[in-house]
Design an enzyme around this catalytic site. Structure first.
Site, PDB file in Angstrom:
ATOM      1  N   CYS A 208       0.827  -1.203   0.000  1.00  0.00           N
ATOM      2  CA  CYS A 208       0.000   0.000   0.000  1.00  0.00           C
ATOM      3  C   CYS A 208       0.867   1.262   0.000  1.00  0.00           C
ATOM      4  CB  CYS A 208      -0.940   0.088   1.202  1.00  0.00           C
ATOM      5  SG  CYS A 208      -1.950  -1.376   1.393  1.00  0.00           S
TER       6      CYS A 208
ATOM      7  N   ARG B  25       3.119   0.130  -5.386  1.00  0.00           N
ATOM      8  CA  ARG B  25       2.946  -0.524  -4.086  1.00  0.00           C
ATOM      9  C   ARG B  25       1.676  -1.349  -3.998  1.00  0.00           C
ATOM     10  NH1 ARG B  25       5.083   1.681   0.713  1.00  0.00           N
ATOM     11  NH2 ARG B  25       7.088   2.633   0.270  1.00  0.00           N
TER      12      ARG B  25
ATOM     13  N   TRP C 166      -2.740  -2.700  -1.595  1.00  0.00           N
ATOM     14  CA  TRP C 166      -2.423  -4.090  -1.883  1.00  0.00           C
ATOM     15  C   TRP C 166      -3.061  -4.869  -0.733  1.00  0.00           C
ATOM     16  CZ3 TRP C 166       0.236  -8.218   0.424  1.00  0.00           C
ATOM     17  CH2 TRP C 166       0.486  -9.303  -0.427  1.00  0.00           C
TER      18      TRP C 166
ATOM     19  N   ASN D  13      -0.537   1.931   5.664  1.00  0.00           N
ATOM     20  CA  ASN D  13       0.338   0.969   4.985  1.00  0.00           C
ATOM     21  C   ASN D  13       0.951   0.093   6.078  1.00  0.00           C
ATOM     22  OD1 ASN D  13       3.752   1.350   3.848  1.00  0.00           O
ATOM     23  ND2 ASN D  13       2.415  -0.386   3.554  1.00  0.00           N
ATOM     24  N   GLY D  14       0.740  -1.230   5.974  1.00  0.00           N
ATOM     25  CA  GLY D  14       1.297  -2.135   6.977  1.00  0.00           C
ATOM     26  C   GLY D  14       0.237  -3.095   7.475  1.00  0.00           C
TER      27      GLY D  14
ATOM     28  N   GLU E 189      15.597 -17.467 -11.910  1.00  0.00           N
ATOM     29  CA  GLU E 189      15.101 -16.123 -12.221  1.00  0.00           C
ATOM     30  C   GLU E 189      14.211 -16.172 -13.478  1.00  0.00           C
ATOM     31  OE1 GLU E 189      14.636 -13.318 -11.121  1.00  0.00           O
ATOM     32  OE2 GLU E 189      14.629 -11.889 -12.776  1.00  0.00           O
TER      33      GLU E 189
ATOM     34  N   LYS F 191      10.351 -14.971 -13.578  1.00  0.00           N
ATOM     35  CA  LYS F 191       9.830 -13.967 -14.531  1.00  0.00           C
ATOM     36  C   LYS F 191       8.613 -14.527 -15.250  1.00  0.00           C
ATOM     37  CE  LYS F 191      11.237 -11.021 -13.585  1.00  0.00           C
ATOM     38  NZ  LYS F 191      12.282 -10.765 -12.657  1.00  0.00           N
TER      39      LYS F 191
ATOM     40  N   GLU G  68       5.463 -14.927 -12.901  1.00  0.00           N
ATOM     41  CA  GLU G  68       4.821 -13.733 -12.349  1.00  0.00           C
ATOM     42  C   GLU G  68       4.058 -12.927 -13.389  1.00  0.00           C
ATOM     43  OE1 GLU G  68       8.815 -10.960 -11.653  1.00  0.00           O
ATOM     44  OE2 GLU G  68       7.185 -10.820 -10.242  1.00  0.00           O
TER      45      GLU G  68
ATOM     46  N   HIS H  53      17.013 -36.266  -9.946  1.00  0.00           N
ATOM     47  CA  HIS H  53      16.679 -36.590  -8.557  1.00  0.00           C
ATOM     48  C   HIS H  53      15.214 -36.312  -8.250  1.00  0.00           C
ATOM     49  CE1 HIS H  53      20.853 -37.421  -7.725  1.00  0.00           C
ATOM     50  NE2 HIS H  53      21.150 -36.305  -8.375  1.00  0.00           N
TER      51      HIS H  53
ATOM     52  N   LYS I 229       5.038  -3.888  -6.649  1.00  0.00           N
ATOM     53  CA  LYS I 229       6.467  -3.694  -6.940  1.00  0.00           C
ATOM     54  C   LYS I 229       7.300  -3.676  -5.659  1.00  0.00           C
ATOM     55  CE  LYS I 229       9.837  -2.445  -9.769  1.00  0.00           C
ATOM     56  NZ  LYS I 229      10.379  -3.608 -10.491  1.00  0.00           N
TER      57      LYS I 229
HETATM   58  O1  M6R Z   1      12.677  -4.155  -4.142  1.00  0.00           O
HETATM   59  P1  M6R Z   1      13.317  -5.486  -3.914  1.00  0.00           P
HETATM   60  O2  M6R Z   1      14.439  -5.736  -4.873  1.00  0.00           O
HETATM   61  O3  M6R Z   1      13.747  -5.703  -2.508  1.00  0.00           O
HETATM   62  O4  M6R Z   1      12.191  -6.536  -4.241  1.00  0.00           O
HETATM   63  C1  M6R Z   1      12.404  -7.909  -4.055  1.00  0.00           C
HETATM   64  C2  M6R Z   1      11.337  -8.715  -4.728  1.00  0.00           C
HETATM   65  O5  M6R Z   1      10.076  -8.394  -4.211  1.00  0.00           O
HETATM   66  C3  M6R Z   1      11.329  -8.492  -6.239  1.00  0.00           C
HETATM   67  O6  M6R Z   1      12.555  -8.770  -6.811  1.00  0.00           O
HETATM   68  C4  M6R Z   1      10.257  -9.382  -6.913  1.00  0.00           C
HETATM   69  O7  M6R Z   1      10.607 -10.722  -6.779  1.00  0.00           O
HETATM   70  C5  M6R Z   1      10.075  -8.979  -8.377  1.00  0.00           C
HETATM   71  N1  M6R Z   1       8.681  -8.814  -8.668  1.00  0.00           N
HETATM   72  C6  M6R Z   1      10.604  -9.971  -9.335  1.00  0.00           C
HETATM   73  O8  M6R Z   1      10.417  -9.609 -10.657  1.00  0.00           O
END
Ligand code: M6R
Length: 607
Positions: free
Chosen positions: A2, A27, A74, A98-99, A479, A483, A486, A502, A602
């Site tokens: 948020c 956020r 959020w 926020n929190g 990674e 990607k 998500e 395994h 984000k």
């Molecule tokens: O702002 P940060 O780098 O600390 O964020 C960490 C993760 O939340 C962030 O990398 C998240 O996994 C991304 N959405 C990946 O694309």
């Protein structure tokens, strides 16, 4: 997560609040709302979904007034809906939060005992209701808000607005960041300084437990213990413009395309022209005096750390531990005073990473962070903050921040190798030359966009996808899978290719695409053997490799993605481009919301 904002201004507040919320939409975007005081009357508007829905609502149902608070949500407690959208209002008070109020059940129970009813499923409603109750008992708005804040456990950044009070906002922070902006006869509050950038560059950051009383011309800050606090006003440098998409359809596409430029900037900042030595700001970091490196991060930043573990071990012969912040913070790991604690975060606000950093304070020799937002909490709380120079990243899926993080971490490993004497001058010069050539090969990788798009077209029909890599390519396999899942919502897993037999090989059949990240390096033949095991079971392989690798191993694969040849150490940075573009084009083919995928935000400011 948020984002919250507040304004005590001299112009209509609604458009200012909406513009500030736009800058906080990273956020969360489950709902948005604002409240204002107009002619002494407190009123609010709220809409489910993205901010644009609130803007539309305000066109048809405007909200007047020069003071107000706003929120982009959020969802944590309660589904995204109008009734759960902030600001939450109870009688004469409206609150944005926020929190997470962790003791909200107890507070609700106490309120219920007093006959108070609830209309939302949120934890925040209790904050508004408690404040209303204290005001009904005769406390002033400020006293009531402070007494409420005293009852709260958990993490919060809060802003309160009151009926009949056109020149008053009460704000507080604990666990979640909050900035106060100083204008000319105006005062603002925001989850970060970026939200306030078009309004002011004079910022006061609240510290843990602080609560603030704002009017248009005054700011009074008190500590949790109630003592007056003197917090400095910082003149900060922020980009006031809102970044646009340029000629691209999505921010993510633009951010992928920007990588040669931003990576070049990151490299220039730490590897001054004409030298082969990595130079850090402040430069009193001596890896020769350290026994161990502990790296902590979340998500994509965690995979950057996992990659860096290979570099620090191989190049600087340094023992390294890498941890997910949410696990590290509660595990109570022993940290010696000869440990460097390193935190990697694009936003610099990730709650778990920040908590992990605080855990290391007073234990580690030094706290260093690798961040994209230099004004962030993680940067401010570090002994040394190393910016990655990626520029504003708006797409929720991190792309250019990842390659910039990797570039900075590789340079840090080279600095460690130089300090510890584990690489010769020639080897250091060789790495420096390769790094300077990186933007050129990144451009060549981007030139493969069309062939990657064609492979992605095939991926878009899959239900599950595996990514395989070995050595430096293993973290990148994870990674690449992150990607893809998500933004395309396709289930994907990244595996060390040697681990396949395994267990996960049981999943392989003719429906399973397997992306193999394999530059022609020292472990290439082993990875190709694992790839053959996949193809023997009818798995469909997309091989990402260089000319030599493709010439050696392309027989029987489903498709190939050709990368330029690159120094072995740099391969994870280069091969990030096809991993990102595969996810991007798959998501576009599936028609998902690329820049703001469902359920995500984000910046993850709650644990
Ligand atoms: O702002 P940060 O780098 O600390 O964020 C960490 C993760 O939340 C962030 O990398 C998240 O996994 C991304 N959405 C990946 O694309």
């Amino acid at each position: 997560m948020c984002g919250i904002v507040g304004v005590l201004g001299s112009h209509e507040a609604a458009p200012i609040l909406v513009e500030a919320l736009k800058r906080l939409e990273y956020r969360g975007y489950d709902s948005a709302g604002i409240a204002t005081v107009n002619d002494g009357a407190l009123a609010r508007r709220r809409a489910v979904g993205k901010l644009v829905n609130l803007s539309d609502l305000l066109v048809h149902d405007p909200l007047r007034g020069k003071s107000g608070i706003g929120h982009t949500r959020w969802a944590t407690h309660g589904a995204p809906s109008v009734k759960n959208a902030h600001p939450h209002k109870a009688g004469p008070v409206a609150v944005v939060h926020n929190g997470i109020v962790e003791n909200y059940r107890e507070l609700r129970a106490e309120l219920a005992d007093h006959g108070v009813g609830f209309v939302t499923d949120t934890d925040t409603e209790t904050v508004a209701l408690l404040t209303e109750q204290y005001m009904n008992e005769g406390l002033s708005p400020v006293e009531a808000a402070f007494k409420t804040i005293d009852q709260l456990q958990g993490a919060f950044a809060l802003a309160f607005l009151f009926d009949g009070q056109d020149d008053l906002i009460v704000a507080a922070r604990k666990g979640s960041p909050l900035a106060i902006g100083h204008g000319d006869g105006e005062m603002y509050v925001g989850s970060d300084a970026i939200a306030l950038a078009p309004l002011t560059d004079r910022i006061t950051y609240l510290e843990e437990g602080d609560r603030a009383v704002l009017t248009r011309t005054t700011l009074e800050i008190r500590t949790e213990a109630g003592e007056l606090a003197n917090r400095e006003i910082r003149q900060i440098q922020l980009d006031r413009t809102r970044v646009d998409k340029g000629n691209h359809k999505h921010y993510m596409a633009k951010e992928i395309a920007e990588q040669p430029i931003v990576v070049a900037e990151a490299i220039r900042s730490y590897l001054p022209t004409g030298g082969d030595q990595v130079v850090l700001p402040g430069d009193d970091l001596d890896f020769a005096k350290l026994d161990r490196l502990t790296m902590v991060a979340c998500g994509t930043a965690f995979y950057a750390c996992l990659t860096a573990k290979y570099w620090f071990e191989q190049l600087a012969k340094m023992p390294v531990e890498v941890d997910i912040a949410s696990e590290f913070r509660y595990r109570e790991p022993p940290i010696s005073d000869r440990t460097l604690a390193l935190f990697v975060s694009q936003s610099g606000e990730t709650a778990d990473t920040l908590a992990a950093l605080r855990y290391c304070e007073g234990k580690a020799d030094k706290i260093v962070s690798v961040v994209n937002v230099p004004e962030s909490s993680i940067a401010r709380e570090s002994d040394l903050a190393l910016p990655i120079h990626a520029g504003v990243e708006i797409g929720v899926a991190s792309t250019k921040a990842f390659t910039c993080q990797l570039s900075v971490l590789l340079m840090l490993a080279l600095k460690a190798a130089a300090d510890r004497g584990t690489l010769t001058d020639e080897e250091l010069a060789d790495h420096a030359a390769a790094l300077r050539g990186l933007p050129t090969v990144l451009n060549a990788a981007l030139d493969q966009n069309e062939s990657i798009r064609q492979s992605a077209q095939r991926l878009s029909e899959a239900r599950d996808v595996l990514f395989l890599g070995r050595g430096l390519m293993y973290p990148l396999a994870m990674e690449g899978a992150l990607k893809l899942k998500e933004i395309s919502y396709i289930h994907a897993e990244g595996y060390a290719s040697g681990e396949l037999k395994h267990g996960p090989i049981a999943l392989i059949d003719k429906h399973m695409p397997v992306v193999v990240m394999a530059p022609r390096d020292a472990v290439f033949d082993k990875t190709v053997s694992n790839m053959q095991e996949v193809m023997a079971r009818k798995g469909k392989v997309i091989l990402v490799s260089d000319d030599d690798g493709i010439a050696d191993a392309e027989d029987g694969v489903w498709s190939t993605i050709r990368m330029p040849h690159v120094h072995t150490s740099l391969a994870p940075i280069l091969y990030s481009v096809p991993a990102q573009l595969l996810a991007y084009h798959t998501a576009v083919a599936k028609g998902t919301d690329v820049d703001q995928p469902r359920n995500l935000a984000k910046s993850v400011t709650v644990e």
